[in-house]
Design a protein around this motif. Structure first.
Motif, PDB file in Angstrom:
ATOM      1  N   THR A  57       0.845  -1.187   0.000  1.00 39.75           N
ATOM      2  CA  THR A  57       0.000   0.000   0.000  1.00 39.75           C
ATOM      3  C   THR A  57       0.888   1.247   0.000  1.00 39.75           C
ATOM      4  O   THR A  57       2.032   1.209   0.467  1.00 39.75           O
ATOM      5  CB  THR A  57      -0.929   0.035   1.225  1.00 39.75           C
ATOM      6  N   ASP A  59       0.654   5.736   0.506  1.00 47.81           N
ATOM      7  CA  ASP A  59      -0.140   6.866   0.986  1.00 47.81           C
ATOM      8  C   ASP A  59       0.599   8.161   0.657  1.00 47.81           C
ATOM      9  O   ASP A  59       1.667   8.426   1.202  1.00 47.81           O
ATOM     10  CB  ASP A  59      -0.340   6.729   2.493  1.00 47.81           C
ATOM     11  N   THR A  61      -0.797  11.263   1.027  1.00 52.60           N
ATOM     12  CA  THR A  61      -1.611  12.359   1.549  1.00 52.60           C
ATOM     13  C   THR A  61      -0.752  13.539   2.001  1.00 52.60           C
ATOM     14  O   THR A  61      -1.187  14.679   1.936  1.00 52.60           O
ATOM     15  CB  THR A  61      -2.531  11.897   2.701  1.00 52.60           C
ATOM     16  N   THR A 101      -3.963   7.804  -2.547  1.00 48.98           N
ATOM     17  CA  THR A 101      -3.642   6.574  -1.811  1.00 48.98           C
ATOM     18  C   THR A 101      -3.954   5.411  -2.729  1.00 48.98           C
ATOM     19  O   THR A 101      -4.832   5.507  -3.594  1.00 48.98           O
ATOM     20  CB  THR A 101      -4.443   6.430  -0.499  1.00 48.98           C
TER      21      THR A 101
END
Length: 112
Positions: A57, A59, A61, A101
């Motif tokens: 994963t 991310d 942000t 994401t």
């Protein structure tokens, strides 16, 4: 005076020791990187990154990312494989805007 920076032979740039990928979904997946340059304000960083095959994963942000793929192949998609999906390989430039994401599936050992 502004100092121009160039970095040659990124395919041959040494990276650090490989270590476990913290966000992996595949047991045994590892990554390594080498930081080449950081802006004076610390907001922009340039480096080389490598990762072994597997699924993880991501991310973005806090900050966006520009990924120039040097070698390897991957599929990048939104969270849980939803949303837009992109296959990337050598010579491709992938833009992950701030706020994105999603997930990466590395098919072949990748360097970017």
């Amino acid at each position: 005076m502004i100092d121009l920076k160039t970095f040659e032979n990124l395919a041959g740039q040494p990276v650090g020791d490989f270590a476990a990928k913290p966000t992996t979904l595949t047991e045994g997946q590892e990554e390594a990187s080498s930081l080449l340059w950081t802006s004076e304000d610390g907001r922009t960083k340039i480096g080389v990154w490598e990762c072994t095959p597997g699924h993880f994963t991501a991310d973005r942000t806090a900050a966006g990312e520009y990924c120039h793929i040097i070698s390897g192949r991957a599929t990048v998609s939104g969270p849980d494989g939803e949303g837009e999906t992109r296959d990337v390989g050598p010579g491709d430039l992938l833009v992950l805007p701030q706020g994105w994401t999603g997930e990466w599936v590395i098919h072949e050992h990748m360097r970017k």
